[in-house]
Design a protein around this motif. Structure first.
Motif, mmCIF file in Angstrom:
data_model
loop_
_atom_site.group_PDB
_atom_site.id
_atom_site.type_symbol
_atom_site.label_atom_id
_atom_site.label_comp_id
_atom_site.label_asym_id
_atom_site.label_seq_id
_atom_site.Cartn_x
_atom_site.Cartn_y
_atom_site.Cartn_z
ATOM 1 N N SER A 540 -4.387 -11.314 12.129
ATOM 2 C CA SER A 540 -3.180 -11.599 11.347
ATOM 3 C C SER A 540 -3.396 -11.225 9.889
ATOM 4 O O SER A 540 -4.519 -11.251 9.382
ATOM 5 N N VAL A 541 -2.313 -10.831 9.278
ATOM 6 C CA VAL A 541 -2.320 -10.460 7.864
ATOM 7 C C VAL A 541 -1.177 -11.210 7.205
ATOM 8 O O VAL A 541 -0.072 -11.244 7.736
ATOM 9 N N GLU A 542 -1.436 -11.810 6.074
ATOM 10 C CA GLU A 542 -0.399 -12.564 5.364
ATOM 11 C C GLU A 542 0.174 -11.709 4.227
ATOM 12 O O GLU A 542 -0.497 -10.824 3.704
ATOM 13 N N ASN A 543 1.386 -12.028 3.874
ATOM 14 C CA ASN A 543 2.044 -11.413 2.709
ATOM 15 C C ASN A 543 1.895 -9.889 2.680
ATOM 16 O O ASN A 543 1.194 -9.330 1.839
ATOM 17 N N VAL A 544 2.580 -9.267 3.626
ATOM 18 C CA VAL A 544 2.468 -7.813 3.758
ATOM 19 C C VAL A 544 3.585 -7.159 2.953
ATOM 20 O O VAL A 544 4.768 -7.398 3.202
ATOM 21 N N GLU A 545 3.213 -6.345 2.017
ATOM 22 C CA GLU A 545 4.216 -5.671 1.183
ATOM 23 C C GLU A 545 4.963 -4.619 1.987
ATOM 24 O O GLU A 545 4.370 -3.952 2.850
ATOM 25 N N ALA A 546 6.221 -4.443 1.671
ATOM 26 C CA ALA A 546 7.056 -3.476 2.400
ATOM 27 C C ALA A 546 6.731 -2.047 1.978
ATOM 28 O O ALA A 546 5.992 -1.813 1.016
ATOM 29 N N ASN A 547 7.300 -1.142 2.740
ATOM 30 C CA ASN A 547 7.304 0.284 2.409
ATOM 31 C C ASN A 547 5.923 0.918 2.358
ATOM 32 O O ASN A 547 5.577 1.636 1.416
ATOM 33 N N GLN A 548 5.154 0.647 3.365
ATOM 34 C CA GLN A 548 3.853 1.295 3.478
ATOM 35 C C GLN A 548 3.450 1.459 4.937
ATOM 36 O O GLN A 548 4.026 0.836 5.832
ATOM 37 N N ILE A 549 2.471 2.314 5.116
ATOM 38 C CA ILE A 549 1.919 2.536 6.460
ATOM 39 C C ILE A 549 0.544 1.879 6.472
ATOM 40 O O ILE A 549 -0.342 2.251 5.691
#
Lengths: 567, 437
Positions: A540-549
């Motif tokens: 799991s990953v928390e607080n994932v910023e948008a607009n990326q691969i």
């Protein structure tokens, strides 16, 4: 009559008004627009269907296409499957598949010659996965008399390893294929749908509408059992169709998709059969299956009658965490949408969802659940085209070439046909077969690749989808299979959980970009991303910023990140 | 059997509806015509055909007899023949609603829908009197075929304007609302359709579907159970019932119902597949294998007329004349309008030396299909055995003449149902296409 007539200038005004409002909607950026950019992108492939007066059935059935990143450079490439000819050896000899390398600048280069992928041999479809976990996706191509497994050598070349691997099919007409890890042993297995026992020698003479020779209905041939290959982990495969419980002699198999519909951690298999009941093979664990299509409510149409299943896909249309099933069928049958109710049961919601009304006049083949407008829910794209090339001679209300469909999900699982207002790409009328989706320009929205029978392929660029935010996730398995095929990804955005699963093969004779795409709407960040790998590992990953691969490796978390390439 | 029963009922209704109008238009009836109609109303379709043909033989331009023959051949799926009788009927008096209605039916059946629609509209214009509703019903069905549901709805509503209790229109409208995701209105229409006696086919499953869409699963179960009780072979209701029971959490009942449904389906598909394999074997000369497969198919579906006829033909060709006759008699009882069955029976009687029965059966075959040269050849052989040389020669000559006609294709003795497809030129003529276009 006088009442019904409008003065010419008023009518013209209304028409112009409508046109203006649509085009200005495109221009003003309120609508996502799809445009066919195949030619300008360098995709000049034209499918050879070998259409002949003998009306050999495979002539009208193929045009496979897949999106895969064969060189692992992070830019999806394209493979287009060719047919051939049963009567003209010269035509057959030049009918080659095409491999197009993504130049990262909205163009592609034909690298077929260097790839080692040869003459078609009248092929149908393709799927791809890294079967030997060496880091490079391999390729499986289905055909009318033989199938091929190509091993990717990692240097842009493919080697035909069919004989060595023992996965060449049964020497019969195969249609679609898909990879999935049925026993979670870290090696992807392979399912190949076989259609009917057509051969050039037993070609039947079928007519319609008063003696006009036409392509035959599949029921004039005998159905063939599909094949499940177990990956032995040493570069070879074993046919375990009977042992695994998927041997059926009553299916005209065309489409296939893997997915864990009951969330028990074992991937299941759904097969779209033409004119006979569809199969849902429930994985009881460790790759032993039971066919439960009827009981689950996904074998036949709403009224209990088998439909002409062609392509299929699985996806969660209403955000309840359960995979729903879509199947394309003939016109006047409607395509089928089955909503997963849990406990192994599905409800046929074809009409309630709006899919029935939208699809009733169309013969559907390829289909994909995808979020074209990045609003977070799964929409539907459907490739259409009749089967009978001379249908116009005896049916007045349809055409061989048909427009493809774009059905927008309102978030609750209700769909509306928005194709007519979604740009020139969805105004095309062709004999479409395969449809595959992927972010070919890494700009954060999903483009569409369409294989057309006897015609040029289309590449529909998505313009405007990325006005909303998104994420692309590439999964790299460690304990699980290398591509993470079968992994379930749950992304929490504004408290809502979006589900995607990694699948290698779906639609009809094709495959989507393996990367999971999530539309985030206006959200600039997702609260949490959870990946349940086939091995059982959870990342799991928390607080994932948008607009990326993001590249996420099993047990290691994020190992690479790259922003979208928005202009 | 079911199909034949529908055919007879359809003809009787047709005769009842249209007889006064046609008689008025054609200045007939005479006693023979009345006798033919009486046979029709008694369900003796073959005798009716024979009587009407006799009238046409005596008076080739007889509009009423030709009109009835057109209707009968339409019901038998012989559209080319039906059209040709209709043309005769229309020759002197083309502007009759009943004729346009009949033309619409034939055109619809051969697949030219806009042309059928135009014929039905012409029928309305010419006037159909109290039969207007049946034309609107046809228009509604056609508009469904043409995928224009709004126009279909209008047409069905016109049916109800004329005949408020028309069950099939209520059923069609109910299904329309169901497909438009309006289950509340669907339930209302379907309940009205259900109240008619007998309720139309498909109403139970549709109403069950509508209740399910409303979320009223108990009502769905109740209505679907009634549908299955009324007709245990109602696949649609059985399937829907199984699904609803499963959705209600009644797993055991649901599973049992789904198993019943699957078993019913398997039986049907097994019968079809055995029959198809048997025909293939017979066509490739493997008659012993074909016989085995046909017997297996008949074990599952004992009254399946095409299998009975095919088994009779296979046994005949294997030299088992007595066995063949037994099968063919059953086939004839199931479908008395199959000329091939009579032809095979004629052959069997000839081989048994029963010449008068052979003659009777062969004449029946010829009555139903005057274009098949094999029937004439068989008649020639029978006359020859009876030492009727002149008749024999005439029959052989006519057989040769029929065989030499352009477009003649030898019949497949094992697949008689497939024999009567019209060629493209006939279809174009029926549809009113310009042949050179």
């Amino acid at each position: 009559m006088r009442v019904a007539m409008l003065p010419g200038f008023i009518a013209a005004f209304i028409i112009v008004g409508v046109m203006t409002s649509v085009s200005s909607a495109w221009q003003q950026g309120t609508t996502v627009v799809f445009s066919n950019v195949a030619a300008q992108a360098g995709i000049n492939f034209k499918h050879e269907n070998g259409a002949s007066p003998q009306k050999f059935m495979p002539e009208t059935m193929g045009a496979g296409a897949l999106i895969f990143d064969y060189d692992n450079d992070g830019w999806p490439d394209i493979f287009l499957v060719n047919g051939g000819s049963f009567v003209d050896s010269k035509v057959a000899a030049v009918a080659r598949h095409r491999l197009y390398h993504n130049n990262r600048n909205a163009t592609f280069t034909d690298v077929t010659a260097a790839s080692g992928i040869g003459v078609s041999g009248f092929a149908m479809g393709a799927c791809s996965a890294d079967y030997d976990n060496d880091g490079f996706p391999d390729l499986y191509v289905t055909g009318v008399t033989s199938n091929k497994l190509y091993h990717n050598n990692g240097r842009g070349g493919f080697v035909d390893v069919t004989a060595k691997a023992g996965a060449g099919g049964a020497g019969v007409w195969s249609s679609s294929c898909a990879f999935g890890d049925i026993d979670n042993d870290g090696n992807v297995d392979l399912f190949v749908t076989n259609y009917v026992d057509f051969t050039v020698e037993n070609n039947k003479y079928c007519t319609a509408g008063g003696g006009v020779r036409t392509y035959c209905h599949p029921n004039v041939y005998h159905p063939l059992p599909s094949i499940l290959y177990h990956n032995n982990g040493d570069g070879t495969f074993s046919d375990i169709t009977k042992e695994a419980g998927v041997y059926r002699t009553d299916g005209n198999g065309l489409g296939v998709v893997f997915g864990d519909y009951d969330n028990d951690g074992w991937t299941d298999i759904y097969v779209a059969n033409d004119s006979v009941p569809n199969f849902l093979f429930h994985n009881k664990g460790k790759g032993i299956f039971e066919e439960v299509g009827f009981r689950a409510g996904v074998a036949v149409g709403a009224e209990g009658r088998p439909l002409a299943g062609m392509g299929t896909d699985m996806g969660d249309i209403n955000g309840d965490g359960l995979l729903d099933i879509f199947v394309t069928n003939l016109d006047k049958e409607t395509h089928s949408l089955f909503r997963n109710m849990g406990k192994g049961l599905f409800a046929n919601v074809t009409f309630e969802s709006g899919v029935g009304q939208a699809t009733l006049p169309f013969v559907g083949f390829g289909a994909a659940f995808f979020d074209y407008d990045n609003d977070g829910d799964l929409d539907l794209a459907i490739a259409d085209g009749d089967i009978i090339d001379n249908v116009k001679l005896f049916r007045d209300n349809t055409t061989y070439e048909q427009r493809n469909l774009l059905l927008q999900n309102d978030g609750s699982g209700r769909f509306h046909d928005v194709g007519p207002t979604s740009g020139p790409g969805f105004a095309l009328k062709k004999v479409s077969r395969t449809l595959a989706v992927g972010d070919l320009d890494n700009d954060g929205d999903l483009d569409i690749l369409i294989g057309n029978n006897g015609q040029t392929a289309d590449l529909l660029r998505n313009d405007g989808g990325n006005r909303s935010n998104a994420l692309l996730i590439r999964t790299v398995g460690v304990k699980s299979n290398r591509d993470g095929i079968g992994a379930r990804l749950k992304l929490t955005v504004n408290g809502k959980v979006l589900l995607r699963h990694i699948k290698a093969g779906s639609s009809y004779q094709g495959q989507n970009d393996l990367r999971a795409h999530f539309g985030l709407g206006t959200a600039k960040m997702a609260e949490r991303l959870e990946i349940l790998w086939p091995s059982g590992t959870v990342d799991s990953v928390e607080n994932v910023e948008a607009n990326q691969i993001l590249t996420i490796s099993e047990g290691r978390g994020v190992t690479a990140k790259e922003p979208f390439r928005k202009n | 059997m079911g199909r034949f029963r529908h055919l007879v009922i359809g003809f009787c209704i047709l005769a009842t509806i249209l007889a006064p109008a046609v008689h008025a238009q054609t200045r007939q009836p005479n006693a023979t015509l009345a006798a033919g109609l009486a046979e029709l109303n008694r369900g003796n379709v073959f005798e009716a055909i024979r009587t009407f043909k006799e009238i046409v033989r005596v008076e080739p331009s007889s509009p009423a007899a030709s009109f009835y023959l057109s209707g009968l051949y339409t019901g038998m799926g012989r559209y080319g023949t039906a059209y040709s009788y209709l043309k005769t009927a229309m020759k002197d008096n083309p502007a009759q609603g009943a004729y346009d209605h009949q033309l619409g039916l034939i055109r619809r059946n051969v697949g030219c829908r806009p042309e059928a629609l135009s014929a039905f509209q012409q029928a309305l214009k010419a006037g159909m009197g109290k039969d207007e509703a049946s034309v609107w019903r046809q228009i509604g069905d056609l508009q469904v075929d043409l995928l224009d549901w709004d126009k279909a709805l209008d047409a069905y509503q016109n049916v109800l304007r004329l005949q408020p209790n028309d069950a099939s229109a209520h059923l069609a409208i109910g299904r329309f609302y169901l497909d438009r995701n309006d289950p509340q209105r669907a339930v209302s229409e379907l309940r009205t359709a259900l109240e008619s006696a007998p309720p139309p086919d498909g109403v139970y499953s549709s109403l069950g579907r509508a209740y399910r869409a409303l979320g009223d699963l108990e009502s769905a179960v109740s209505i679907l159970q009634k549908g299955v009780e009324r007709n245990p072979a109602d696949q649609d209701s059985l399937y829907m019932l199984g699904q609803v029971l499963l959705a209600l959490g009644r797993g055991k009942d649901g599973k049992r119902t789904m198993d019943e449904y699957q078993s019913l389906r398997d039986r049907l598909s097994r019968t079809n597949s055995l029959f198809e394999s048997a025909i293939e074997r017979a066509q490739s000369g493997e008659l012993d294998r074909s016989e085995g497969l046909l017997k297996e198919a008949l074990r599952i579906a004992p009254r399946y007329a095409p299998a009975l006829q095919a088994l009779g033909a296979v046994q005949l060709n294997r030299g088992n004349t007595q066995g063949a006759l037994e099968m063919l008699k059953q086939a004839q009882a199931s479908n008395p309008l199959d000329s091939e069955t009579y032809f095979d029976m004629g052959t069997a009687y000839l081989r048994s030396g029963r010449l008068s029965e052979a003659m009777d059966m062969t004449l029946r075959a010829r009555t139903l299909d005057e274009e098949d040269p094999r029937y004439q050849t068989l008649l020639g052989e029978i006359y020859s055995k009876m030492n009727k040389t002149a008749e024999s020669r005439a029959a052989f000559d006519l057989g040769r003449e029929l065989q030499s006609r352009p477009g003649y294709r030898p019949a497949d003795p094992y697949a008689s149902e497939m024999r009567h497809r019209d060629d493209s030129a006939t279809v174009k003529t029926i549809c009113g296409y310009d042949a050179d276009k």
